[in-house]
Scaffold this motif. Structure first.
Motif, short mmCIF file in Angstrom:
data_model
loop_
_atom_site.label_atom_id
_atom_site.label_comp_id
_atom_site.label_asym_id
_atom_site.label_seq_id
_atom_site.Cartn_x
_atom_site.Cartn_y
_atom_site.Cartn_z
N THR A 100 0.84 -1.20 0.00
CA THR A 100 0.00 0.00 0.00
C THR A 100 0.87 1.24 0.00
O THR A 100 0.64 2.18 -0.76
N TYR A 101 1.88 1.24 0.85
CA TYR A 101 2.80 2.37 0.94
C TYR A 101 3.57 2.57 -0.36
O TYR A 101 3.65 3.68 -0.90
N LEU A 102 4.12 1.50 -0.89
CA LEU A 102 4.89 1.58 -2.12
C LEU A 102 4.05 2.06 -3.29
O LEU A 102 4.48 2.88 -4.10
N ARG A 103 2.82 1.59 -3.37
CA ARG A 103 1.93 2.00 -4.46
C ARG A 103 1.69 3.51 -4.42
O ARG A 103 1.81 4.19 -5.44
N GLU A 104 1.36 4.03 -3.24
CA GLU A 104 1.10 5.46 -3.14
C GLU A 104 2.37 6.27 -3.42
O GLU A 104 2.31 7.31 -4.08
N LEU A 105 3.50 5.80 -2.94
CA LEU A 105 4.75 6.49 -3.19
C LEU A 105 5.06 6.56 -4.69
O LEU A 105 5.39 7.62 -5.22
#
Length: 92
Positions: free
Chosen positions: A31-36
């Motif tokens: 989730t974090y990587l996708r948004e980043l």
């Protein structure tokens, strides 16, 4: 050499660093990587909000609470083992 090209090594190191930061802050990594990646793609200037600790405060639903309990239990067990080992070493 092992990642396909000379440029792949530094890229992999950056990705692994990002994922390690997410793990350290107990954030759901994908989730974090996708948004980043989406923010980087959009040239979003608010990248300071993407620091793992800042992002976790804004997205509490993505914080892996079970990992927190897991690490607390692990720390308590390790502390108990150390106390037990110290008690065995002390002369009586």
């Amino acid at each position: 050499m092992f990642l396909g090209s000379q440029q792949a090594g530094p890229r992999a190191a950056v990705l692994f660093t990002i994922l390690a930061g997410a793990k350290r802050h107990r954030i759901e990594p994908w989730t974090y990587l996708r948004e980043l990646l989406l923010r980087l793609h959009d040239d979003d200037s608010r990248l300071d909000e993407m620091l793992p600790d800042q992002w976790a405060m804004q997205h509490p639903e993505a914080v892996l609470n079970y990992r927190l309990e897991e690490s607390r239990r692990k720390a308590a067990a390790q502390s108990s083992r150390r106390r037990h080992a110290r008690a065995e070493i002390r002369p009586r």
